[in-house]
Design an enzyme around this catalytic site. Structure first.
Site, PDB file in Angstrom:
ATOM      1  N   HIS B 216       0.814  -1.212   0.000  1.00 37.87           N
ATOM      2  CA  HIS B 216       0.000   0.000   0.000  1.00 37.87           C
ATOM      3  C   HIS B 216       0.849   1.266   0.000  1.00 37.87           C
ATOM      4  O   HIS B 216       0.320   2.359  -0.175  1.00 37.87           O
ATOM      5  CB  HIS B 216      -0.995  -0.030   1.164  1.00 37.87           C
ATOM      6  CG  HIS B 216      -2.169  -0.917   0.865  1.00 37.87           C
ATOM      7  ND1 HIS B 216      -3.450  -0.630   1.233  1.00 37.87           N
ATOM      8  CD2 HIS B 216      -2.243  -2.095   0.191  1.00 37.87           C
ATOM      9  CE1 HIS B 216      -4.267  -1.581   0.813  1.00 37.87           C
ATOM     10  NE2 HIS B 216      -3.548  -2.487   0.192  1.00 37.87           N
ATOM     11  N   SER B 220      -0.044  -1.121  -6.285  1.00 40.86           N
ATOM     12  CA  SER B 220       0.060  -2.359  -7.035  1.00 40.86           C
ATOM     13  C   SER B 220       0.745  -2.128  -8.376  1.00 40.86           C
ATOM     14  O   SER B 220       0.607  -1.065  -8.970  1.00 40.86           O
ATOM     15  CB  SER B 220      -1.325  -2.938  -7.293  1.00 40.86           C
ATOM     16  OG  SER B 220      -1.925  -3.336  -6.092  1.00 40.86           O
ATOM     17  N   LYS B 244     -14.237  -8.024  -8.259  1.00 41.88           N
ATOM     18  CA  LYS B 244     -13.426  -8.873  -9.140  1.00 41.88           C
ATOM     19  C   LYS B 244     -12.772 -10.013  -8.342  1.00 41.88           C
ATOM     20  O   LYS B 244     -12.741 -11.158  -8.797  1.00 41.88           O
ATOM     21  CB  LYS B 244     -12.351  -8.039  -9.838  1.00 41.88           C
ATOM     22  CG  LYS B 244     -11.581  -8.841 -10.876  1.00 41.88           C
ATOM     23  CD  LYS B 244     -10.957  -7.953 -11.940  1.00 41.88           C
ATOM     24  CE  LYS B 244     -10.292  -8.801 -12.987  1.00 41.88           C
ATOM     25  NZ  LYS B 244     -10.287  -8.172 -14.304  1.00 41.88           N
ATOM     26  N   ASP B 245     -12.273  -9.687  -7.129  1.00 44.75           N
ATOM     27  CA  ASP B 245     -11.701 -10.738  -6.279  1.00 44.75           C
ATOM     28  C   ASP B 245     -12.769 -11.769  -5.909  1.00 44.75           C
ATOM     29  O   ASP B 245     -12.487 -12.965  -5.810  1.00 44.75           O
ATOM     30  CB  ASP B 245     -11.112 -10.132  -5.008  1.00 44.75           C
ATOM     31  CG  ASP B 245      -9.754  -9.481  -5.258  1.00 44.75           C
ATOM     32  OD1 ASP B 245      -9.169  -9.748  -6.328  1.00 44.75           O
ATOM     33  OD2 ASP B 245      -9.278  -8.726  -4.399  1.00 44.75           O
ATOM     34  N   GLU B 288       5.467 -34.085  -0.622  1.00 42.34           N
ATOM     35  CA  GLU B 288       4.233 -33.583  -1.210  1.00 42.34           C
ATOM     36  C   GLU B 288       4.551 -32.864  -2.526  1.00 42.34           C
ATOM     37  O   GLU B 288       5.663 -32.364  -2.715  1.00 42.34           O
ATOM     38  CB  GLU B 288       3.553 -32.617  -0.242  1.00 42.34           C
ATOM     39  CG  GLU B 288       2.980 -33.305   0.973  1.00 42.34           C
ATOM     40  CD  GLU B 288       1.776 -34.161   0.637  1.00 42.34           C
ATOM     41  OE1 GLU B 288       0.645 -33.691   0.766  1.00 42.34           O
ATOM     42  OE2 GLU B 288       1.973 -35.327   0.225  1.00 42.34           O
TER      43      GLU B 288
END
Lengths: 189, 426
Positions: B216, B220, B244-245, B288
């Protein structure tokens, strides 16, 4: 800075002397804090080391009579697998006749067995690469090209003396402290 | 400077709180009106997806811990009890178990996003470094969590991974025994892994907080990789990107649920249904899936210390990536040579993943070495050289230009003299 310090102490002392004393106090305070933090941290760090009950040296007695010629058994000592293998004449001869220059960690077979007991090899059964248990105690197990042990994890191979012959393991299998109590009994630990 | 905050919040109760502790103002500033580049694609969902997954892991983990017993005699059985007897225990455990895999999928895509669009470049270097630290913390947490069910693969995975530290010269054995609290992986080891597995998620939460703080400050990155030049280039985070998320989150949760309900053991190893046996190593020790590429690097080096060093080096190289990549152009869209090479890197990592799942024999050894070589070549040689050799494509003038309706039919960036249109309706 020097002027400020001099003003702060009333200007009686030389600016240089005042700074030196302040630096010294800072150094003492900082060292005290570091030692204090270390003194608090050490008990916490050391509490993660093996505790007394784990450390208490336990020993295991093993009877050798049931071990057939050409095969081995696994006994547990300190939570680790210990291989005890009854070697054949051929296996002993192979282990003794190896050229030292061919070995990754050169060590003669005679240093890895007790004198007069060359038919018995006693090893910590943990691959020196990343700690897997190699196969090869049973004659039907994969034993690798050198007839000793084969680690299924990353393909390390050991000969009949427990010496590493093919990587990635860097070292021979370790030998635990042990002694013959009689011809058919050993004490590990 | 101390002093009460002048709050704009209308609700008197919230205003009273906000005046004394302006958390609501902060939330509005950071997640409400926060100016966000308006050209995000769906790759920009994955940070939010990772946060949701972290929350899911913490919540399910807390409830699993209420029924789990960290003792070598009881751990395996307590997990079986969770699966059979505890109400919805199967659901909570399957969500947690597969949640780890989902977490890594999300984070690996998130990292790919960063690599492709150059999100690690100035001024976002610290943001990236915190992200790599997060990856390490996640790996440690996942590794310790996998040990807890105390199956064969838990035990032998723990043995192999802790033994990595024995490669350290001189003090290696002491360090490993300190990690174990004994002479092998044993009860003290299981106890401390449980304690640390519970601790680490909160370390991760702290790192995520720092990651977001750093984000922040810099703002971005975006698919064009160019800086925000004016308010026209941005949209408020809410409602545009919350929505959108949410779209991405619905798709993600649908896939997650499908795995949990229809194929919960797809990603697991059958050996972990066998209780741990310190005297018998399974025929193949496989980590894994999310660790396979790193495991392959470890095995590709025929030297113990070298293999361990390369494996840790494969993560360490990411820490210095912002300084290894000498190109100033962020987005791969404008880097004609870098763009295909990112996909070669992805292919190398996928190949390494496949190599890690197979015995190190025959073709797999060769493939492993080739892919390992490319991995390091990419970061240590190609990226520094590309900044000098590559001729980037012309960058757009601003984020607004390429997304506004194109005039004149010719396309491409607007001529410099045309005033950028404000956000008008078309």
């Amino acid at each position: 800075m020097a002027e400020l310090a001099a003003a702060g102490t009333g200007g009686h002392h030389g600016a240089h002397g005042g700074d030196g004393r302040r630096d010294f106090l800072r150094l003492i305070t900082a060292s005290g804090a570091v030692i204090g933090v270390g003194a608090i941290a050490w008990p916490l760090i050391d509490s993660m080391n093996p505790s007394k009950d784990v450390l208490a040296l336990s020993s295991v007695e093993t009877d050798l009579t049931p071990i057939e010629l050409g095969s081995g058994i696994t006994v547990v000592w300190r939570g680790k697998p210990i291989f005890v293998r009854h070697r054949t004449e051929k296996e002993i001869k192979e282990a003794e006749d190896v050229q030292m220059s061919q070995l990754i960690e050169p060590q003669p077979d005679s240093e890895r067995v007790k004198a007069g007991h060359a038919q018995w090899i006693v090893l910590i059964g943990i691959c020196t690469h990343l700690g897997c248990v190699p196969l090869g105690n049973k004659p039907t197990d994969p034993r690798g090209e050198w007839g000793g042990w084969f680690c299924p994890c990353h393909g390390s191979q050991y000969d009949t003396s427990g010496r590493v012959r093919h990587g990635p393991a860097p070292l021979n299998l370790y030998i635990p402290p042990y002694a013959f109590e009689s011809n058919t009994k050993i004490k590990i630990g | 400077m101390a002093g009460l905050h002048k709050s704009d919040i209308k609700n008197p109760v919230l205003n009273w709180i906000d005046t004394r502790m302006p958390v609501f103002t902060m939330m509005e500033k950071e997640y409400g009106s926060f100016p966000t580049p308006k050209n995000f694609n769906y790759f920009w969902n994955f940070g939010a997806l990772a946060m949701v997954t972290l929350a899911i892991m913490i919540v399910t983990g807390i409830f699993l811990a209420m029924n789990y017993t960290p003792n070598t005699e009881m751990a395996f059985d307590s997990v079986q009890r969770i699966m059979r007897d505890v109400n919805y225990g199967w659901l909570i455990r399957y969500v947690h178990q597969n949640g780890a895999s989902m977490f890594f999928i999300v984070v690996y895509v998130h990292i790919f996003r960063g690599l492709y669009y150059g999100s690690y470049k100035a001024p976002r270097e610290l943001l990236w470094i915190i992200g790599v630290a997060l990856l390490l913390a996640m790996m440690a947490t996942a590794f310790m969590g996998y040990v807890l069910p105390w199956g064969q693969m838990s035990y032998w995975g723990a043995t192999v991974i802790t033994n990595l530290f024995s490669a350290i010269p001189l003090v290696g054995t002491d360090i490993v025994q300190w990690l174990w609290g004994g002479f092998s992986v044993s009860n003290p080891t299981l106890n401390r892994f449980f304690s640390l597995h519970y601790l680490m998620p909160f370390v991760i939460v702290g790192l995520v907080f720092l990651h977001v703080v750093a984000l922040h400050i810099t703002g971005s990155n975006n698919p064009l990789g160019i800086d925000v030049k004016s308010p026209q280039d941005t949209l408020p985070f809410h409602p545009y990107y919350t929505v959108k998320d949410s779209v991405g989150l619905c798709v993600f949760l649908a896939i997650f649920a499908a795995i949990v309900f229809f194929a919960p053991n797809m990603l697991g190893d059958p050996n972990n249904f066998i209780p741990a046996n310190p005297l018998q190593t399974p025929a193949d020790i496989v980590p894994e899936w999310y660790f396979l590429p790193f495991y392959a690097i470890l095995r590709s080096v025929p030297n113990k210390l070298g293999g361990v060093a390369m494996m840790f080096g494969s993560i360490a190289v990411l820490f210095v990536l912002p300084w290894l990549d000498t190109s100033r152009v962020r987005s791969a869209r404008f880097r004609p040579i870098y763009r295909p090479l990112v996909f070669v890197l992805v292919a190398a990592v996928v190949v390494l993943g496949m190599v890690g799942a197979h015995r190190p024999e025959g073709i797999w050894v060769v493939l492993g070495r080739v892919a390992t070589t490319y991995y390091f070549l990419h970061f240590l040689v190609i990226l520094p050289a590309l900044g000098i050799l590559e001729k980037p494509l012309p960058l757009p003038e601003s984020i607004s230009n390429p997304v506004l309706p194109r005039r004149g039919g010719g396309g491409g960036p607007l001529p410099g003299g045309v005033p950028a249109a404000p956000m008008e309706k078309p």
